[in-house]
Design an enzyme around this catalytic site. Sequence first.
Site, short mmCIF file in Angstrom:
data_model
loop_
_atom_site.label_atom_id
_atom_site.label_comp_id
_atom_site.label_asym_id
_atom_site.label_seq_id
_atom_site.Cartn_x
_atom_site.Cartn_y
_atom_site.Cartn_z
N PHE A 245 1.00 -1.42 0.34
CA PHE A 245 0.13 0.23 0.23
C PHE A 245 0.82 0.83 0.12
O PHE A 245 0.66 2.37 -0.32
CB PHE A 245 -0.82 0.25 1.10
N ALA B 295 2.58 4.66 -0.04
CA ALA B 295 3.04 5.42 -1.37
C ALA B 295 2.18 6.70 -1.33
O ALA B 295 1.61 6.83 -0.34
CB ALA B 295 1.90 4.80 -3.55
N ASN C 128 9.37 7.50 -4.41
CA ASN C 128 8.06 6.79 -3.45
C ASN C 128 7.98 5.95 -4.08
O ASN C 128 7.51 4.93 -3.89
CB ASN C 128 7.28 7.90 -2.48
N TYR D 295 0.72 11.18 -10.30
CA TYR D 295 0.12 9.87 -9.70
C TYR D 295 0.46 8.38 -10.34
O TYR D 295 0.67 7.55 -10.37
CB TYR D 295 -0.65 10.59 -8.86
N ASN E 262 -12.89 5.52 -5.63
CA ASN E 262 -11.67 5.99 -4.97
C ASN E 262 -12.70 5.48 -2.95
O ASN E 262 -13.62 5.39 -3.07
CB ASN E 262 -13.59 7.79 -4.88
N ILE F 219 -16.17 23.77 -4.38
CA ILE F 219 -16.91 22.26 -4.81
C ILE F 219 -15.40 22.78 -5.98
O ILE F 219 -16.04 23.59 -6.59
CB ILE F 219 -17.83 22.58 -5.50
N1 UDP Z 1 -13.65 17.52 -4.18
C1 UDP Z 1 -13.75 19.11 -4.11
N2 UDP Z 1 -13.83 20.32 -3.23
C2 UDP Z 1 -12.83 19.38 -2.17
C3 UDP Z 1 -12.29 18.72 -1.97
C4 UDP Z 1 -12.58 17.27 -3.60
O1 UDP Z 1 -14.68 19.56 -5.04
O2 UDP Z 1 -12.52 20.09 -1.44
C5 UDP Z 1 -14.14 17.20 -5.71
C6 UDP Z 1 -13.25 16.91 -6.19
O3 UDP Z 1 -12.11 17.45 -7.31
C7 UDP Z 1 -12.77 15.31 -6.80
C8 UDP Z 1 -13.96 14.51 -6.17
O4 UDP Z 1 -14.16 15.70 -4.83
O5 UDP Z 1 -14.36 15.74 -8.47
C9 UDP Z 1 -13.02 14.08 -5.33
O6 UDP Z 1 -12.17 13.80 -4.93
P1 UDP Z 1 -10.92 14.01 -3.85
O7 UDP Z 1 -9.54 14.22 -3.88
O8 UDP Z 1 -11.80 12.57 -3.18
O9 UDP Z 1 -10.64 12.39 -4.40
P2 UDP Z 1 -9.95 11.97 -6.01
O10 UDP Z 1 -11.00 11.79 -6.93
O11 UDP Z 1 -8.88 12.92 -6.17
O12 UDP Z 1 -8.75 10.63 -5.94
#
Ligand code: UDP
Length: 329
Positions: free
Chosen positions: A72, A74, A91, A140, A169, A206
């Site tokens: 895991f 990373a 890393n 990433y 996610n 958002i």
């Molecule tokens: N997101 C958001 N506001 C925040 C954090 C995340 O609108 O403060 C959105 C982000 O743009 C993505 C979704 O939430 O569309 C999930 O983001 P997260 O960072 O949780 O996971 P990722 O998809 O990057 O792995």
Amino acid sequence: MKVLVTGGAGYVGSHTTKLLEQAGHEAWVFDSLVTGHRQAVTPGRLIEGHLGDRAEIQAALQEHQIEAVFHFAAFALVGESVAQPDLYYQNNVVCTLNLLEAMRASNVNRIIFSSTTATYGEPDTIPITEDVRQEPINPYGFTKLVIERALEDYARAYGFGYAALRYFNAAGASPSGEIGEDHDPESHLIPIVLQVALGQREQISIFGDDYATPDGTCIRDYVHVDDLGRAHLKALDRLETGEGMRLNLGTGRGNSVREIIEACRRVTGHSIPEVIGSRRPGDPSELIADASLANRVLDWQPEYTDIEGIVETAWNWHRHHPRGYASRA
Ligand code: UDP
């Protein structure tokens, strides 16, 4: 089995380690504690070490007669990988290649690797099947793809048996309430929204409402962290040397950022103010898994099938640990 869990003090790693222990396996956590938490690990089962040090890894593998590795450890933040790719190549790539060599020198050839939906980039077809072309759009995702390829080559040349599990996610927390999500700084959507509910932040921003999705906000497939862990245990049972599995792990159902905020309002009973911010670089508009292959190959399906059930477990963790693991100190 005796399993070495790299990154077992982190979010998905700690949840999977608990499930390994519950199933009767002997799990040893190998973690640098750079982002992981000592309190997330069963006492006496932590090996503090760094994957940059091959001798340390070999000592852990040999001393505990390890039979399989769950990898895991990373860095996993898209935005950070764009700003500081050196961290990610070092890393996620260099350290993982080091781990594979330590395994080879110790005759350990079974590995389950945390891969990611970010290896797909911005796919044309939704839901995403495993044969969609992998064209990552951020460092990433690319570092994870490099390791998928390395594993394929190690399987062919050196008889490794591997599973590359492509998480969508990860979300939620153990229903036991003992472990959960704790990043510093926190950047993930659900924990941030719940921090607003706790009064620790004023509002949720958002990241863009002009995407080509029904409500304009990004859609993701949120899968419970324990469901991810259960898939690892099933993959462990089915690993065959000289072969690999590449499997999506998601629910097959997407939720927009707005839907997540709404679910958090219903679960917490708090109003949760929101503002519209700009898009975050590297964010694809929509990522939803077709996880039917994992269902067929592993006989796996998520136990958490609705977003409210997932958010409830996260809320249970956050409201009892408002400062994460530090709440227990
Ligand atoms: N997101 C958001 N506001 C925040 C954090 C995340 O609108 O403060 C959105 C982000 O743009 C993505 C979704 O939430 O569309 C999930 O983001 P997260 O960072 O949780 O996971 P990722 O998809 O990057 O792995």
